[in-house]
Scaffold this active site. Structure first.
Site, PDB file in Angstrom:
ATOM      1  N   GLN A 264      -4.735  -5.334   6.926  1.00  0.00           N
ATOM      2  CA  GLN A 264      -5.709  -6.283   6.346  1.00  0.00           C
ATOM      3  C   GLN A 264      -5.649  -7.635   7.042  1.00  0.00           C
ATOM      4  O   GLN A 264      -6.179  -8.626   6.523  1.00  0.00           O
ATOM      5  CB  GLN A 264      -5.420  -6.465   4.842  1.00  0.00           C
ATOM      6  CG  GLN A 264      -5.586  -5.212   4.025  1.00  0.00           C
ATOM      7  CD  GLN A 264      -7.032  -4.729   3.942  1.00  0.00           C
ATOM      8  OE1 GLN A 264      -7.978  -5.492   4.159  1.00  0.00           O
ATOM      9  NE2 GLN A 264      -7.222  -3.449   3.629  1.00  0.00           N
TER      10      GLN A 264
ATOM     11  N   ASP B  58       2.703  -4.660   8.405  1.00  0.00           N
ATOM     12  CA  ASP B  58       1.514  -3.849   8.151  1.00  0.00           C
ATOM     13  C   ASP B  58       0.317  -4.792   8.291  1.00  0.00           C
ATOM     14  O   ASP B  58       0.055  -5.613   7.410  1.00  0.00           O
ATOM     15  CB  ASP B  58       1.620  -3.249   6.741  1.00  0.00           C
ATOM     16  CG  ASP B  58       0.318  -2.593   6.278  1.00  0.00           C
ATOM     17  OD1 ASP B  58      -0.708  -2.740   6.979  1.00  0.00           O
ATOM     18  OD2 ASP B  58       0.335  -1.944   5.223  1.00  0.00           O
TER      19      ASP B  58
ATOM     20  N   HIS C  17       0.870  -1.185   0.000  1.00  0.00           N
ATOM     21  CA  HIS C  17       0.000   0.000   0.000  1.00  0.00           C
ATOM     22  C   HIS C  17       0.905   1.233   0.000  1.00  0.00           C
ATOM     23  O   HIS C  17       2.003   1.199   0.568  1.00  0.00           O
ATOM     24  CB  HIS C  17      -0.837  -0.049   1.272  1.00  0.00           C
ATOM     25  CG  HIS C  17      -1.920   0.965   1.363  1.00  0.00           C
ATOM     26  ND1 HIS C  17      -1.687   2.268   1.729  1.00  0.00           N
ATOM     27  CD2 HIS C  17      -3.256   0.866   1.162  1.00  0.00           C
ATOM     28  CE1 HIS C  17      -2.839   2.923   1.747  1.00  0.00           C
ATOM     29  NE2 HIS C  17      -3.801   2.106   1.405  1.00  0.00           N
TER      30      HIS C  17
ATOM     31  N   CYS D 119      -4.676   2.241  -3.871  1.00  0.00           N
ATOM     32  CA  CYS D 119      -3.455   2.792  -3.236  1.00  0.00           C
ATOM     33  C   CYS D 119      -2.262   1.864  -3.425  1.00  0.00           C
ATOM     34  O   CYS D 119      -1.421   1.735  -2.529  1.00  0.00           O
ATOM     35  CB  CYS D 119      -3.666   3.077  -1.757  1.00  0.00           C
ATOM     36  SG  CYS D 119      -4.848   4.382  -1.474  1.00  0.00           S
TER      37      CYS D 119
ATOM     38  N   LYS E 274     -10.837  -0.810  10.000  1.00  0.00           N
ATOM     39  CA  LYS E 274     -10.936  -2.020   9.165  1.00  0.00           C
ATOM     40  C   LYS E 274     -11.271  -3.246  10.018  1.00  0.00           C
ATOM     41  O   LYS E 274     -11.467  -4.331   9.507  1.00  0.00           O
ATOM     42  CB  LYS E 274      -9.628  -2.246   8.420  1.00  0.00           C
ATOM     43  CG  LYS E 274      -9.348  -1.134   7.398  1.00  0.00           C
ATOM     44  CD  LYS E 274      -8.130  -1.440   6.583  1.00  0.00           C
ATOM     45  CE  LYS E 274      -7.592  -0.233   5.873  1.00  0.00           C
ATOM     46  NZ  LYS E 274      -8.282   0.034   4.601  1.00  0.00           N
TER      47      LYS E 274
HETATM   48  N1  PMP Z   1      -1.829  -0.829   4.515  1.00  0.00           N
HETATM   49  C1  PMP Z   1      -2.783  -1.587   3.978  1.00  0.00           C
HETATM   50  C2  PMP Z   1      -2.447  -2.986   3.541  1.00  0.00           C
HETATM   51  C3  PMP Z   1      -4.076  -1.072   3.839  1.00  0.00           C
HETATM   52  O1  PMP Z   1      -5.038  -1.832   3.308  1.00  0.00           O
HETATM   53  C4  PMP Z   1      -4.347   0.247   4.253  1.00  0.00           C
HETATM   54  C5  PMP Z   1      -5.719   0.859   4.067  1.00  0.00           C
HETATM   55  N2  PMP Z   1      -6.310   0.596   2.833  1.00  0.00           N
HETATM   56  C6  PMP Z   1      -3.318   0.987   4.837  1.00  0.00           C
HETATM   57  C7  PMP Z   1      -2.077   0.423   4.937  1.00  0.00           C
HETATM   58  C8  PMP Z   1      -3.548   2.370   5.338  1.00  0.00           C
HETATM   59  O2  PMP Z   1      -4.472   2.346   6.386  1.00  0.00           O
HETATM   60  P1  PMP Z   1      -5.092   3.688   6.957  1.00  0.00           P
HETATM   61  O3  PMP Z   1      -5.548   4.474   5.774  1.00  0.00           O
HETATM   62  O4  PMP Z   1      -6.222   3.236   7.822  1.00  0.00           O
HETATM   63  O5  PMP Z   1      -4.015   4.367   7.722  1.00  0.00           O
END
Ligand code: PMP
Length: 409
Positions: free
Chosen positions: A206, A203, A126, A367, A229
């Site tokens: 997910q 990270d 991401h 993203c 999430k």
């Molecule tokens: N890493 C991953 C794998 C994600 O799916 C996301 C959110 N889509 C993020 C980081 C960023 O999370 P947040 O926008 O809640 O900070």
């Protein structure tokens, strides 16, 4: 709830008031859970209870409401700590995964990464797990090394081993990819990094809502995740770090709460976890997140995972029967994410037509622009399931998808 029991989804769905509504005259089918999850009554009630009964700033308050709020906030921290087998000093409340990564990059990273060093991530991260490291590497004259992935959307482990060396200071990798659902072999990745003396950031954005994570067993050095999430509120998340690492790290933001004493001669910093929690925190967010973890524990992560795997397998099998559809991401270990393309139809057009039929999916690059570049595509359609979804919803989604294909084809 006991593990390995089939969930009563009809009853579980009653916990989520938002699911019971019509969108464009059709019952809502919410398949955008990887972007954000829906919230059960327990979470909504915990937040409104805070505002109705004991709204107050926390810590150092002599009065009743401040004590109630402090207790509830710190209880939530304890719930989360026990859930991932950490101690409370290792649970830092942050805004979400993005802030957790930036915090580590700006503190541990700035302290340890020097010119000539390298940081390793993967091609399918991401943007939140790319840009902070890129910025750090630029500042320090270090190099960002990227593990390539294969056509099914799996990390090529041999390539990772080639990239790892004595100059690797940090490896940062998603447990599960938001764009393709791939579950990475994080244990192996961590073990190899440690053999070279590098620390590992996982990270968990997910993963925390799908898997029972035990940070001691996993042996990650840092773990970040986002409350929204995992059936909790937005604007709150967690950075877990091993206590000895967090203790040695400089603070991230300066301000109230993170200090022990302030004087113009110099300031001393608070103990963990407050050292990294400057300013009035997201109190109702922390309390809501605690409620979300208690809710997940009540349902059982194993049961959640089993239901979602059932949905994933059902949807994968059925969608493969549509000749116009190509799946993107067919790794052997996946969470409940279905990324796909429909002939030469733009994903956004599919998303709009599904929305007209009450179905929420996400379209675009998720993203993960470098990942899209790897597959030479602009984006995908992504349906992501949570345990409160049903196979009946998948049938309706596939029927709607076929109607959309007909209209656009
Ligand atoms: N890493 C991953 C794998 C994600 O799916 C996301 C959110 N889509 C993020 C980081 C960023 O999370 P947040 O926008 O809640 O900070």
């Amino acid at each position: 709830m006991a593990s390995n029991v089939a969930l009563d989804i009809t009853s579980i769905r009653k916990d989520f008031p938002i699911l019971h509504q019509q969108v464009n005259g059709k019952p809502l089918i919410y398949f955008d859970n990887a972007a954000t999850s829906q919230k059960p009554n327990e979470v909504i009630d915990a937040i409104s209870d805070y505002y109705n009964r004991y709204n107050s700033n926390i810590h150092r308050g002599a009065h009743h409401l401040a004590q109630l709020a402090t207790e509830a906030y710190e209880d939530a921290r304890q719930t989360i700590a026990s859930h991932i087998n950490a101690n409370v000093r290792e649970i830092n409340f942050v805004r979400g995964t993005t802030e957790a990564i930036n915090l580590v990059a700006s503190t541990y990273g700035r302290q340890h990464v020097k010119a000539g060093d390298n940081i390793i991530i993967s091609e399918m991260e991401h943007h939140s797990n790319i840009v902070p490291w890129q910025m750090l590497c630029e500042q320090k004259g270090a190099t960002l090394r990227v593990i390539p992935i294969n056509d099914t959307g799996e990390i090529i482990l041999e390539k990772y081993l080639e990239l790892l060396d004595e100059k690797t200071k940090l490896v940062s990798i998603a447990y599960i990819s938001n764009a393709l659902g791939t579950e990475h072999p994080v244990r192996e990745i961590i073990r190899h990094a440690h053999n070279k003396g590098a620390v590992v950031f996982i990270d968990g954005a997910q993963a925390i809502q799908h898997k029972q994570i035990d940070v001691r067993e996993l042996d990650c050095d840092f773990l970040g995740f986002s409350g929204h999430k995992a059936f909790g509120p937005t604007g709150i998340g967690v950075l877990y770090g091993k206590e000895q690492l967090l203790t040695a790290m400089p603070p991230y933001m300066g301000g109230g709460e993170m200090i022990k004493t302030v004087s113009f001669k110099g300031t001393t910093y608070n103990d963990l976890p407050y050292k990294f929690e400057a300013g009035t925190p997201h109190i109702e967010g922390g309390i809501g997140l605690g409620a979300a973890f208690r809710y997940m524990q009540k349902i059982g992560l194993e049961n959640i995972d089993a239901q979602e795997q059932k949905l994933l397998q059902y949807a994968t099998k059925k969608i493969k029967e549509l000749p116009e559809v190509t799946l993107v991401g067919t790794a052997s270990k996946k969470s409940s994410v279905l990324s796909f393309l429909v002939k030469d139809i733009h994903p956004y057009d599919i998303g709009v037509l599904l929305n007209e039929q009450g179905i929420a999916i996400r379209t675009g690059h998720h993203c993960c622009q470098p990942l899209m570049e790897r597959f030479n595509i602009e984006g995908t359609c992504r349906a992501s399931f949570a345990f409160y979804n049903t196979t009946e919803e998948i049938d309706l989604f596939l029927a709607a998808l076929q109607r959309a294909i007909k209209m656009l084809g």
